[in-house]
Write a protein that holds these residues in place. Structure first.
Motif, PDB file in Angstrom:
ATOM      1  N   ASN A  32       0.818  -1.222   0.000  1.00 27.49           N
ATOM      2  CA  ASN A  32       0.000   0.000   0.000  1.00 27.49           C
ATOM      3  C   ASN A  32       0.850   1.271   0.000  1.00 27.49           C
ATOM      4  OD1 ASN A  32      -2.471  -1.475   0.073  1.00 27.49           O
ATOM      5  ND2 ASN A  32      -2.079  -1.865   2.230  1.00 27.49           N
ATOM      6  N   VAL A  33       1.803   1.326  -0.914  1.00 28.26           N
ATOM      7  CA  VAL A  33       2.665   2.505  -1.043  1.00 28.26           C
ATOM      8  C   VAL A  33       2.459   3.139  -2.405  1.00 28.26           C
ATOM      9  CG1 VAL A  33       4.444   1.624   0.542  1.00 28.26           C
ATOM     10  CG2 VAL A  33       4.634   1.149  -1.904  1.00 28.26           C
ATOM     11  N   SER A  34       2.845   4.387  -2.529  1.00 31.75           N
ATOM     12  CA  SER A  34       2.854   5.052  -3.820  1.00 31.75           C
ATOM     13  C   SER A  34       3.870   4.330  -4.706  1.00 31.75           C
ATOM     14  CB  SER A  34       3.262   6.521  -3.640  1.00 31.75           C
ATOM     15  OG  SER A  34       3.768   7.044  -4.852  1.00 31.75           O
ATOM     16  N   LEU A  35       3.417   3.820  -5.828  1.00 32.66           N
ATOM     17  CA  LEU A  35       4.337   3.107  -6.711  1.00 32.66           C
ATOM     18  C   LEU A  35       5.337   4.060  -7.358  1.00 32.66           C
ATOM     19  CD1 LEU A  35       2.028   0.439  -8.371  1.00 32.66           C
ATOM     20  CD2 LEU A  35       3.478   0.232  -6.327  1.00 32.66           C
ATOM     21  N   ARG A  36       4.928   5.299  -7.599  1.00 32.63           N
ATOM     22  CA  ARG A  36       5.865   6.281  -8.154  1.00 32.63           C
ATOM     23  C   ARG A  36       6.980   6.577  -7.141  1.00 32.63           C
ATOM     24  NH1 ARG A  36       5.253   8.826 -12.357  1.00 32.63           N
ATOM     25  NH2 ARG A  36       2.994   8.969 -12.372  1.00 32.63           N
ATOM     26  N   ALA A  37       6.606   6.797  -5.879  1.00 32.97           N
ATOM     27  CA  ALA A  37       7.606   7.076  -4.847  1.00 32.97           C
ATOM     28  C   ALA A  37       8.502   5.858  -4.613  1.00 32.97           C
ATOM     29  CB  ALA A  37       6.927   7.500  -3.549  1.00 32.97           C
ATOM     30  N   ALA A  38       7.919   4.676  -4.655  1.00 29.86           N
ATOM     31  CA  ALA A  38       8.714   3.455  -4.471  1.00 29.86           C
ATOM     32  C   ALA A  38       9.717   3.293  -5.617  1.00 29.86           C
ATOM     33  CB  ALA A  38       7.799   2.242  -4.385  1.00 29.86           C
ATOM     34  N   TRP A  39       9.252   3.501  -6.849  1.00 36.15           N
ATOM     35  CA  TRP A  39      10.132   3.418  -8.016  1.00 36.15           C
ATOM     36  C   TRP A  39      11.280   4.412  -7.889  1.00 36.15           C
ATOM     37  CZ3 TRP A  39      11.848   0.877 -12.051  1.00 36.15           C
ATOM     38  CH2 TRP A  39      12.489   1.562 -13.084  1.00 36.15           C
ATOM     39  N   GLN A  40      10.949   5.652  -7.540  1.00 33.15           N
ATOM     40  CA  GLN A  40      11.972   6.689  -7.431  1.00 33.15           C
ATOM     41  C   GLN A  40      12.986   6.348  -6.341  1.00 33.15           C
ATOM     42  OE1 GLN A  40      11.924   9.298  -9.741  1.00 33.15           O
ATOM     43  NE2 GLN A  40      14.022   9.446  -9.035  1.00 33.15           N
ATOM     44  N   SER A  41      12.515   5.846  -5.204  1.00 36.92           N
ATOM     45  CA  SER A  41      13.421   5.488  -4.112  1.00 36.92           C
ATOM     46  C   SER A  41      14.371   4.372  -4.514  1.00 36.92           C
ATOM     47  CB  SER A  41      12.627   5.054  -2.870  1.00 36.92           C
ATOM     48  OG  SER A  41      11.935   6.138  -2.324  1.00 36.92           O
TER      49      SER A  41
ATOM     50  N   SER B 270      16.042  -1.272   2.281  1.00 36.36           N
ATOM     51  CA  SER B 270      16.454  -0.008   2.900  1.00 36.36           C
ATOM     52  C   SER B 270      15.892   1.178   2.137  1.00 36.36           C
ATOM     53  CB  SER B 270      17.971   0.093   2.975  1.00 36.36           C
ATOM     54  OG  SER B 270      18.483  -0.840   3.889  1.00 36.36           O
ATOM     55  N   ALA B 271      15.922   1.108   0.814  1.00 32.80           N
ATOM     56  CA  ALA B 271      15.393   2.202  -0.003  1.00 32.80           C
ATOM     57  C   ALA B 271      13.903   2.389   0.219  1.00 32.80           C
ATOM     58  CB  ALA B 271      15.684   1.933  -1.480  1.00 32.80           C
ATOM     59  N   LEU B 272      13.191   1.307   0.498  1.00 34.46           N
ATOM     60  CA  LEU B 272      11.746   1.381   0.690  1.00 34.46           C
ATOM     61  C   LEU B 272      11.342   1.757   2.119  1.00 34.46           C
ATOM     62  CD1 LEU B 272      10.768  -1.777  -1.383  1.00 34.46           C
ATOM     63  CD2 LEU B 272      10.414   0.621  -2.024  1.00 34.46           C
ATOM     64  N   GLU B 273      12.264   1.667   3.055  1.00 34.08           N
ATOM     65  CA  GLU B 273      11.945   1.989   4.465  1.00 34.08           C
ATOM     66  C   GLU B 273      11.419   3.403   4.626  1.00 34.08           C
ATOM     67  OE1 GLU B 273      15.308   1.209   6.930  1.00 34.08           O
ATOM     68  OE2 GLU B 273      14.994  -0.954   6.895  1.00 34.08           O
ATOM     69  N   THR B 274      11.948   4.332   3.884  1.00 31.40           N
ATOM     70  CA  THR B 274      11.496   5.722   4.020  1.00 31.40           C
ATOM     71  C   THR B 274      10.037   5.870   3.633  1.00 31.40           C
ATOM     72  OG1 THR B 274      12.265   6.262   1.804  1.00 31.40           O
ATOM     73  CG2 THR B 274      13.798   6.673   3.614  1.00 31.40           C
ATOM     74  N   LEU B 275       9.549   5.040   2.720  1.00 28.17           N
ATOM     75  CA  LEU B 275       8.142   5.105   2.328  1.00 28.17           C
ATOM     76  C   LEU B 275       7.244   4.666   3.472  1.00 28.17           C
ATOM     77  CD1 LEU B 275       8.337   3.551  -1.226  1.00 28.17           C
ATOM     78  CD2 LEU B 275       8.285   5.956  -0.596  1.00 28.17           C
ATOM     79  N   ALA B 276       7.624   3.592   4.131  1.00 31.18           N
ATOM     80  CA  ALA B 276       6.841   3.105   5.267  1.00 31.18           C
ATOM     81  C   ALA B 276       6.857   4.124   6.397  1.00 31.18           C
ATOM     82  CB  ALA B 276       7.377   1.761   5.751  1.00 31.18           C
ATOM     83  N   THR B 277       8.017   4.764   6.622  1.00 27.78           N
ATOM     84  CA  THR B 277       8.144   5.763   7.680  1.00 27.78           C
ATOM     85  C   THR B 277       7.312   6.993   7.355  1.00 27.78           C
ATOM     86  OG1 THR B 277      10.368   4.978   8.120  1.00 27.78           O
ATOM     87  CG2 THR B 277       9.795   7.143   8.965  1.00 27.78           C
ATOM     88  N   SER B 278       7.340   7.427   6.094  1.00 24.64           N
ATOM     89  CA  SER B 278       6.630   8.639   5.724  1.00 24.64           C
ATOM     90  C   SER B 278       5.117   8.444   5.754  1.00 24.64           C
ATOM     91  CB  SER B 278       7.076   9.122   4.340  1.00 24.64           C
ATOM     92  OG  SER B 278       6.667   8.201   3.352  1.00 24.64           O
ATOM     93  N   ARG B 279       4.633   7.218   5.653  1.00 23.68           N
ATOM     94  CA  ARG B 279       3.209   6.949   5.700  1.00 23.68           C
ATOM     95  C   ARG B 279       2.691   6.849   7.120  1.00 23.68           C
ATOM     96  NH1 ARG B 279       2.483   1.880   4.050  1.00 23.68           N
ATOM     97  NH2 ARG B 279       0.261   2.181   4.200  1.00 23.68           N
ATOM     98  N   ALA B 280       3.588   6.634   8.091  1.00 20.86           N
ATOM     99  CA  ALA B 280       3.158   6.434   9.487  1.00 20.86           C
ATOM    100  C   ALA B 280       2.617   7.709  10.102  1.00 20.86           C
ATOM    101  CB  ALA B 280       4.316   5.914  10.310  1.00 20.86           C
TER     102      ALA B 280
END
Length: 124
Positions: free
Chosen positions: A91-100, A114-124
């Motif tokens: 359930n993450v932004s696929l654009r943000a995940a791709w960019q990360s 590790s690159a995807l961890e920031t997405l999970a953190t930013s959604r919290a």
């Protein structure tokens, strides 16, 4: 922590019907995903053979192109579109995940996570 794993694409699709892998393996092969310059990502996380190369896919539909609308979905790793399928982010932004992932240019699965961890953190 080892990512959630499904033995097959069919098992993954049954558990994640909103973010499916295409059933047809040829359609899976053309998804816009991350393949580390076609070498694949080395699996240093799951305990499987560390020489196994994986691809990272953005589901549903692959990573959005610049002119496409963003989608929310899952990021998974698999052996070139075949099982097992490892869920790296949900359930993450696929654009943000791709960019990360693209910005990190990882060669190992731990680096993708590790690159995807920031997405999970930013959604919290």
């Amino acid at each position: 922590m080892t990512p959630e794993m499904f033995e097959s694409v069919e098992a993954y699709n049954a558990a994640h019907p909103a973010s499916p892998f295409p059933a047809d393996r040829h359609k899976r092969g053309v998804l816009r995903g991350y393949r580390a310059a076609m070498r694949g990502v080395t699996d240093d996380v799951t305990g499987a053979d560390s020489r196994t190369s994986l691809t990272v896919d953005f589901l549903p539909g692959g990573a959005p192109l610049p002119d496409e609308a963003d989608r929310v979905g899952n990021v998974v790793a698999s052996h070139w579109g075949e099982g097992p399928v490892y869920v790296l982010a949900e359930n993450v932004s696929l654009r943000a995940a791709w960019q990360s992932v693209k910005d990190a240019w990882p060669t190992h699965l731990s680096e993708v996570r590790s690159a995807l961890e920031t997405l999970a953190t930013s959604r919290a």
